[in-house]
Design a protein around this motif. Structure first.
Motif, PDB file in Angstrom:
ATOM      1  N   LYS A  36       0.844  -1.187   0.000  1.00 22.01           N
ATOM      2  CA  LYS A  36       0.000   0.000   0.000  1.00 22.01           C
ATOM      3  C   LYS A  36       0.888   1.248   0.000  1.00 22.01           C
ATOM      4  O   LYS A  36       1.941   1.264   0.640  1.00 22.01           O
ATOM      5  CB  LYS A  36      -0.906   0.002   1.232  1.00 22.01           C
ATOM      6  CG  LYS A  36      -1.793  -1.232   1.337  1.00 22.01           C
ATOM      7  CD  LYS A  36      -2.550  -1.253   2.662  1.00 22.01           C
ATOM      8  CE  LYS A  36      -3.341  -2.535   2.814  1.00 22.01           C
ATOM      9  NZ  LYS A  36      -4.030  -2.615   4.133  1.00 22.01           N
ATOM     10  N   VAL A  37       0.442   2.275  -0.704  1.00 23.03           N
ATOM     11  CA  VAL A  37       1.193   3.525  -0.777  1.00 23.03           C
ATOM     12  C   VAL A  37       0.246   4.666  -0.446  1.00 23.03           C
ATOM     13  O   VAL A  37      -0.797   4.817  -1.076  1.00 23.03           O
ATOM     14  CB  VAL A  37       1.811   3.742  -2.170  1.00 23.03           C
ATOM     15  CG1 VAL A  37       2.671   5.008  -2.177  1.00 23.03           C
ATOM     16  CG2 VAL A  37       2.635   2.530  -2.601  1.00 23.03           C
ATOM     17  N   GLU A  38       0.603   5.460   0.574  1.00 22.77           N
ATOM     18  CA  GLU A  38      -0.220   6.589   0.996  1.00 22.77           C
ATOM     19  C   GLU A  38       0.597   7.878   0.943  1.00 22.77           C
ATOM     20  O   GLU A  38       1.722   7.916   1.425  1.00 22.77           O
ATOM     21  CB  GLU A  38      -0.725   6.390   2.432  1.00 22.77           C
ATOM     22  CG  GLU A  38      -1.613   5.173   2.625  1.00 22.77           C
ATOM     23  CD  GLU A  38      -2.011   4.988   4.085  1.00 22.77           C
ATOM     24  OE1 GLU A  38      -1.582   5.804   4.939  1.00 22.77           O
ATOM     25  OE2 GLU A  38      -2.729   4.019   4.379  1.00 22.77           O
ATOM     26  N   ARG A  39       0.020   8.905   0.357  1.00 23.08           N
ATOM     27  CA  ARG A  39       0.651  10.219   0.358  1.00 23.08           C
ATOM     28  C   ARG A  39       0.287  10.922   1.657  1.00 23.08           C
ATOM     29  O   ARG A  39      -0.890  11.014   2.020  1.00 23.08           O
ATOM     30  CB  ARG A  39       0.184  11.046  -0.833  1.00 23.08           C
ATOM     31  CG  ARG A  39       0.855  12.418  -0.960  1.00 23.08           C
ATOM     32  CD  ARG A  39       0.265  13.173  -2.148  1.00 23.08           C
ATOM     33  NE  ARG A  39       0.951  14.428  -2.422  1.00 23.08           N
ATOM     34  CZ  ARG A  39       0.709  15.577  -1.790  1.00 23.08           C
ATOM     35  NH1 ARG A  39      -0.232  15.638  -0.852  1.00 23.08           N
ATOM     36  NH2 ARG A  39       1.381  16.676  -2.104  1.00 23.08           N
ATOM     37  N   ARG A  40       1.289  11.431   2.358  1.00 21.87           N
ATOM     38  CA  ARG A  40       1.050  12.106   3.635  1.00 21.87           C
ATOM     39  C   ARG A  40       1.710  13.481   3.639  1.00 21.87           C
ATOM     40  O   ARG A  40       2.768  13.678   3.026  1.00 21.87           O
ATOM     41  CB  ARG A  40       1.567  11.270   4.807  1.00 21.87           C
ATOM     42  CG  ARG A  40       0.854   9.920   4.935  1.00 21.87           C
ATOM     43  CD  ARG A  40       0.868   9.411   6.329  1.00 21.87           C
ATOM     44  NE  ARG A  40       0.023   8.246   6.499  1.00 21.87           N
ATOM     45  CZ  ARG A  40      -0.212   7.663   7.662  1.00 21.87           C
ATOM     46  NH1 ARG A  40       0.354   8.149   8.775  1.00 21.87           N
ATOM     47  NH2 ARG A  40      -0.993   6.611   7.754  1.00 21.87           N
ATOM     48  N   GLU A  41       1.085  14.415   4.333  1.00 23.27           N
ATOM     49  CA  GLU A  41       1.606  15.767   4.450  1.00 23.27           C
ATOM     50  C   GLU A  41       1.915  16.078   5.910  1.00 23.27           C
ATOM     51  O   GLU A  41       1.135  15.732   6.799  1.00 23.27           O
ATOM     52  CB  GLU A  41       0.609  16.785   3.895  1.00 23.27           C
ATOM     53  CG  GLU A  41       0.339  16.627   2.409  1.00 23.27           C
ATOM     54  CD  GLU A  41      -0.556  17.733   1.865  1.00 23.27           C
ATOM     55  OE1 GLU A  41      -1.077  18.534   2.672  1.00 23.27           O
ATOM     56  OE2 GLU A  41      -0.725  17.792   0.625  1.00 23.27           O
ATOM     57  N   PHE A  42       3.052  16.732   6.125  1.00 24.27           N
ATOM     58  CA  PHE A  42       3.500  17.060   7.470  1.00 24.27           C
ATOM     59  C   PHE A  42       3.799  18.554   7.560  1.00 24.27           C
ATOM     60  O   PHE A  42       4.697  19.046   6.861  1.00 24.27           O
ATOM     61  CB  PHE A  42       4.771  16.267   7.815  1.00 24.27           C
ATOM     62  CG  PHE A  42       4.610  14.784   7.731  1.00 24.27           C
ATOM     63  CD1 PHE A  42       4.216  14.054   8.836  1.00 24.27           C
ATOM     64  CD2 PHE A  42       4.840  14.114   6.528  1.00 24.27           C
ATOM     65  CE1 PHE A  42       4.061  12.677   8.760  1.00 24.27           C
ATOM     66  CE2 PHE A  42       4.688  12.741   6.441  1.00 24.27           C
ATOM     67  CZ  PHE A  42       4.296  12.025   7.561  1.00 24.27           C
ATOM     68  N   TYR A  60       3.666   0.229   2.937  1.00 25.58           N
ATOM     69  CA  TYR A  60       3.558  -0.855   3.910  1.00 25.58           C
ATOM     70  C   TYR A  60       2.715  -1.973   3.336  1.00 25.58           C
ATOM     71  O   TYR A  60       1.969  -1.791   2.365  1.00 25.58           O
ATOM     72  CB  TYR A  60       2.974  -0.360   5.243  1.00 25.58           C
ATOM     73  CG  TYR A  60       1.555   0.161   5.166  1.00 25.58           C
ATOM     74  CD1 TYR A  60       0.472  -0.650   5.544  1.00 25.58           C
ATOM     75  CD2 TYR A  60       1.292   1.460   4.738  1.00 25.58           C
ATOM     76  CE1 TYR A  60      -0.830  -0.163   5.482  1.00 25.58           C
ATOM     77  CE2 TYR A  60      -0.001   1.943   4.683  1.00 25.58           C
ATOM     78  CZ  TYR A  60      -1.050   1.130   5.058  1.00 25.58           C
ATOM     79  OH  TYR A  60      -2.341   1.612   4.991  1.00 25.58           O
ATOM     80  N   GLN A  61       2.822  -3.125   3.954  1.00 18.66           N
ATOM     81  CA  GLN A  61       2.053  -4.288   3.532  1.00 18.66           C
ATOM     82  C   GLN A  61       1.280  -4.817   4.729  1.00 18.66           C
ATOM     83  O   GLN A  61       1.851  -4.997   5.811  1.00 18.66           O
ATOM     84  CB  GLN A  61       2.982  -5.375   2.984  1.00 18.66           C
ATOM     85  CG  GLN A  61       2.273  -6.512   2.276  1.00 18.66           C
ATOM     86  CD  GLN A  61       3.263  -7.442   1.595  1.00 18.66           C
ATOM     87  OE1 GLN A  61       4.138  -8.006   2.247  1.00 18.66           O
ATOM     88  NE2 GLN A  61       3.141  -7.616   0.281  1.00 18.66           N
ATOM     89  N   GLY A  62      -0.015  -5.038   4.557  1.00 15.39           N
ATOM     90  CA  GLY A  62      -0.833  -5.491   5.676  1.00 15.39           C
ATOM     91  C   GLY A  62      -1.119  -4.348   6.625  1.00 15.39           C
ATOM     92  O   GLY A  62      -1.500  -3.255   6.229  1.00 15.39           O
ATOM     93  N   ALA A 100       8.918  -2.732   2.406  1.00  8.68           N
ATOM     94  CA  ALA A 100       7.532  -2.957   2.831  1.00  8.68           C
ATOM     95  C   ALA A 100       7.222  -4.451   2.834  1.00  8.68           C
ATOM     96  O   ALA A 100       6.511  -4.943   3.724  1.00  8.68           O
ATOM     97  CB  ALA A 100       6.563  -2.212   1.925  1.00  8.68           C
ATOM     98  N   ARG A 101       7.756  -5.189   1.858  1.00  7.64           N
ATOM     99  CA  ARG A 101       7.536  -6.636   1.825  1.00  7.64           C
ATOM    100  C   ARG A 101       8.289  -7.360   2.924  1.00  7.64           C
ATOM    101  O   ARG A 101       7.971  -8.506   3.251  1.00  7.64           O
ATOM    102  CB  ARG A 101       7.944  -7.195   0.450  1.00  7.64           C
ATOM    103  CG  ARG A 101       7.080  -6.699  -0.705  1.00  7.64           C
ATOM    104  CD  ARG A 101       7.293  -7.547  -1.954  1.00  7.64           C
ATOM    105  NE  ARG A 101       8.662  -7.505  -2.423  1.00  7.64           N
ATOM    106  CZ  ARG A 101       9.136  -6.614  -3.293  1.00  7.64           C
ATOM    107  NH1 ARG A 101       8.345  -5.649  -3.764  1.00  7.64           N
ATOM    108  NH2 ARG A 101      10.393  -6.672  -3.687  1.00  7.64           N
ATOM    109  N   GLN A 102       9.279  -6.703   3.516  1.00  9.27           N
ATOM    110  CA  GLN A 102      10.002  -7.300   4.646  1.00  9.27           C
ATOM    111  C   GLN A 102       9.370  -6.896   5.985  1.00  9.27           C
ATOM    112  O   GLN A 102       9.971  -7.065   7.044  1.00  9.27           O
ATOM    113  CB  GLN A 102      11.473  -6.879   4.622  1.00  9.27           C
ATOM    114  CG  GLN A 102      12.161  -7.030   3.290  1.00  9.27           C
ATOM    115  CD  GLN A 102      11.938  -8.377   2.639  1.00  9.27           C
ATOM    116  OE1 GLN A 102      12.088  -9.414   3.271  1.00  9.27           O
ATOM    117  NE2 GLN A 102      11.566  -8.353   1.363  1.00  9.27           N
ATOM    118  N   HIS A 103       8.176  -6.330   5.914  1.00  8.17           N
ATOM    119  CA  HIS A 103       7.377  -5.983   7.102  1.00  8.17           C
ATOM    120  C   HIS A 103       7.907  -4.773   7.868  1.00  8.17           C
ATOM    121  O   HIS A 103       7.858  -4.723   9.096  1.00  8.17           O
ATOM    122  CB  HIS A 103       7.240  -7.199   8.030  1.00  8.17           C
ATOM    123  CG  HIS A 103       6.691  -8.404   7.332  1.00  8.17           C
ATOM    124  ND1 HIS A 103       5.416  -8.442   6.812  1.00  8.17           N
ATOM    125  CD2 HIS A 103       7.253  -9.602   7.032  1.00  8.17           C
ATOM    126  CE1 HIS A 103       5.212  -9.613   6.233  1.00  8.17           C
ATOM    127  NE2 HIS A 103       6.315 -10.334   6.349  1.00  8.17           N
TER     128      HIS A 103
END
Length: 329
Positions: A36-42, A60-62, A100-103
């Motif tokens: 999963k890919v999420e765009r975030r603003e800080f 991340y995954q899961g 991400a695939r390595q958790h």
């Protein structure tokens, strides 16, 4: 004083991680299904009193629960995409999706002045502002997290991004471990004509590095797909002049880098073919962090400066994962 038992335990761990880091490419170069890919603003408030937005992409995954989070910082001429290069000629070049695939949870940032982040006046965005912004992102990431999320934080920096993470960690102590690729916090030679550097700085508040210069300095041609270099030059970002000038200053006087403030485990990866941060200086780098409980400096064979773009990248990725599993899990 360390006991013999403590020394024996860490000695066994050290042998284990060195064995893991010495493996040939063991990363799984698989498609990124399920990541999963999420765009975030800080929002970050810098020393001029203004608030700016730093953009990051979270991979991340899961679930995000109980995942160590890597905050990734790129070098000059790059943005977060250094860590998420696309598939090229059937090869996977994305560090972020691999991890991400390595958790892990992986937050790849566009540092202030580049990518999708706000672009203040370029002379204002220097090393101090960038380190402050990184610290504020780390703080906000944790402050807005759910329970059991983002509790373990790791800084992973490449090149100038490693310098920024060094300063941020030394001043604010947000991370539990630090990883650096393509960077030396000790004195070393850089094969670039000073007159060229002056000419680049005179471009204006935001600097463009010519593709032929980037390609020659960042890549070892024998171990790089030319299509990767061509893509890399096509998407190259500009550089805030304040950051560029601070980088030149630090290269000339690395004693100003607050390495004494690094009090967590540290992994340094240096490319054997890197012209900007040569593995020939690995011996001195290992001695540069007197207050870190564990420093590992490793040479990446057949690898130039832009580690993630080389055919040998899997050795780097697998080595980072193996080391982090020992120090964070």
């Amino acid at each position: 004083m360390r006991t013999n038992r403590f020394t024996a335990v860490w000695g066994a761990l050290l042998l284990g991680v060195w064995a893991a880091l010495a493996l040939p490419g063991t990363a799984e170069a698989k498609p990124s299904q399920g990541v999963k890919v999420e765009r975030r603003e800080f929002p970050v408030r810098l020393s001029d009193g203004h608030t700016y937005t730093v953009v990051g992409y979270l991979y991340y995954q899961g679930s995000l629960k109980n995942r160590p989070v890597q905050i990734l910082t790129h070098g000059i001429t790059y943005n977060h995409e250094y860590w998420d290069l696309p598939e090229i000629n059937g090869e996977d070049y994305s560090y972020a999706r691999y991890m991400a695939r390595q958790h892990y949870a992986v937050l790849a940032l566009d540092l202030p002045g580049v990518g999708e982040s706000d672009r203040p006046q370029g002379d204002f965005i220097d090393l101090e502002q960038s380190a402050s912004a990184l610290h504020q992102v780390a703080q906000r990431l944790r402050a807005t997290a759910e329970k059991n999320t983002f509790e373990t934080l790791i800084y992973v920096g490449h090149s100038n991004g490693a310098l920024i993470s060094t300063v941020a960690q030394a001043q604010y102590h947000d991370a539990q471990a630090v990883v650096m690729t393509g960077w030396l916090n000790t004195l070393h030679e850089v094969p670039v004509d000073p007159a060229l550097l002056i000419a680049l700085a005179e471009q204006g508040p935001y600097i463009t590095i010519p593709g032929e210069l980037r390609g020659g300095l960042f890549y070892d041609a024998q171990h790089t797909d030319p299509s990767v270099v061509a893509y890399d030059n096509q998407v190259a970002d500009t550089v805030p002049r304040g950051q560029f000038l601070d980088l030149l200053t630090v290269l000339g006087s690395p004693e100003s880098i607050p390495v004494q403030g690094i009090t967590v485990p540290l992994l340094v990866q240096l490319g054997e073919k890197d012209l900007l941060a040569s593995a020939a200086y690995a011996h001195q780098e290992a001695k540069a962090y007197p207050n870190s409980p564990w420093v590992v400096v490793r040479t990446l064979p057949d690898t130039g400066h832009a580690v993630n773009g080389h055919s040998t990248r899997e050795r780097s990725w697998a080595g980072i994962d193996a080391w982090l599993r020992l120090v964070t899990r």
